[in-house]
Design an enzyme around this catalytic site. Structure first.
Site, PDB file in Angstrom:
ATOM      1  N   CYS A 107       0.841  -1.200   0.000  1.00 50.14           N
ATOM      2  CA  CYS A 107       0.000   0.000   0.000  1.00 50.14           C
ATOM      3  C   CYS A 107       0.878   1.253   0.000  1.00 50.14           C
ATOM      4  CB  CYS A 107      -1.004  -0.017   1.153  1.00 50.14           C
ATOM      5  SG  CYS A 107      -2.357   1.140   0.866  1.00 50.14           S
ATOM      6  N   GLU A 113      -1.427  -8.570   4.094  1.00 53.45           N
ATOM      7  CA  GLU A 113      -1.133  -8.847   5.513  1.00 53.45           C
ATOM      8  C   GLU A 113      -2.399  -9.038   6.343  1.00 53.45           C
ATOM      9  OE1 GLU A 113      -1.139  -5.931   4.177  1.00 53.45           O
ATOM     10  OE2 GLU A 113      -1.988  -4.492   5.601  1.00 53.45           O
ATOM     11  N   HIS A 173      -3.796  -5.228   0.538  1.00 58.60           N
ATOM     12  CA  HIS A 173      -3.289  -5.524   1.888  1.00 58.60           C
ATOM     13  C   HIS A 173      -3.257  -7.030   2.160  1.00 58.60           C
ATOM     14  CE1 HIS A 173      -2.903  -1.490   3.659  1.00 58.60           C
ATOM     15  NE2 HIS A 173      -3.901  -1.158   2.845  1.00 58.60           N
TER      16      HIS A 173
END
Ligand code: MN
Length: 231
Positions: free
Chosen positions: A97, A207, A205
């Site tokens: 990001c 993660e 994202h």
């Protein structure tokens, strides 16, 4: 011994550190108030650039063309110095990001300052909750590093759905980078250095999925590149 992976400090840090850990790395947090960039890079095997606020447009030679958003000049400075030191050392880098945007700007690229203003008619790229909500498709370049890492996940047409919490995007990719994923509206969703090592930025994202593992292969490929690094 798991490779030591530097993760830049941010507000949603646990998702990043847990993703690194689950993929076989040992995360250490890089903090601009404590760490000196060159020394920090010398102590790690790979660099994860995390999400956060917008990069100050002055960093790519522009003033705000849309209403200014909050920036963190010291964080920009610190992370760009980390990128320069890591890239100079040929260290694997994963930018996520804001991290992808920092990576691009540090190596000479520019950003779309606000997708909704500058690219009218584009898809919705700011879908804040839940963090795992799939917002739009990405189309991934066949044969790229990203494609290799995500092969098992990709549908026919080399596409998959991702989450999306960004209002900025890569505009002009730095000359070191190739664009290897785009959303159907043309917004850049991934960049990578095609030729050498592991240097990848993704706009979504991955993660946020550490519990369920949808994008674990990205972290695993990154950690493997870090572990295999000889210098
Ligand atoms: Mn998006």
């Amino acid at each position: 011994m798991p490779p030591i992976i530097g993760v830049t400090s941010c507000r949603q840090l646990p998702d990043y550190t847990e993703s690194v850990r689950r993929a076989g790395g040992e995360p250490v947090v890089l903090d601009l108030t404590k760490d000196q960039p060159a020394a920090a890079i010398a102590a790690i095997k790979g660099l994860v650039l995390t999400g956060g606020t917008d990069v100050d447009p002055a960093r790519y030679g522009e003033s705000w063309r849309v209403p200014a958003t909050p920036t963190e000049p010291e964080r920009d400075e610190f992370e760009m110095a980390l990128v320069h030191a890591a890239a100079g050392a040929g260290m694997p880098i994963l930018g996520i990001c804001r991290g992808m945007q920092v990576l691009n700007v540090a190596l000479g690229g520019t950003l779309v300052q606000d997708i909704a203003t500058e690219l009218p008619g584009s898809l919705e790229h700011t879908v804040p909750t839940p963090h795992q909500a799939l917002a739009h498709e990405v189309w991934i370049t066949r044969g790229s590093l990203l494609w290799t890492l995500m092969q098992e996940k990709l549908a026919e047409g080399d596409s998959c759905r991702v989450n999306s919490r960004h209002h900025q995007a890569v505009k002009q990719a730095a000359c070191a980078f190739e664009v290897t994923a785009t959303a159907p509206d043309g917004v850049v969703e991934a960049i990578e250095c095609g030729t050498s090592g592991f240097c990848l930025g993704v706009q979504w994202h991955p993660e946020n999925y550490w519990r369920t593992g949808e994008f674990r292969s990205l972290f695993e490929g990154f950690i493997e590149a870090c572990a295999n690094r000889t210098r």
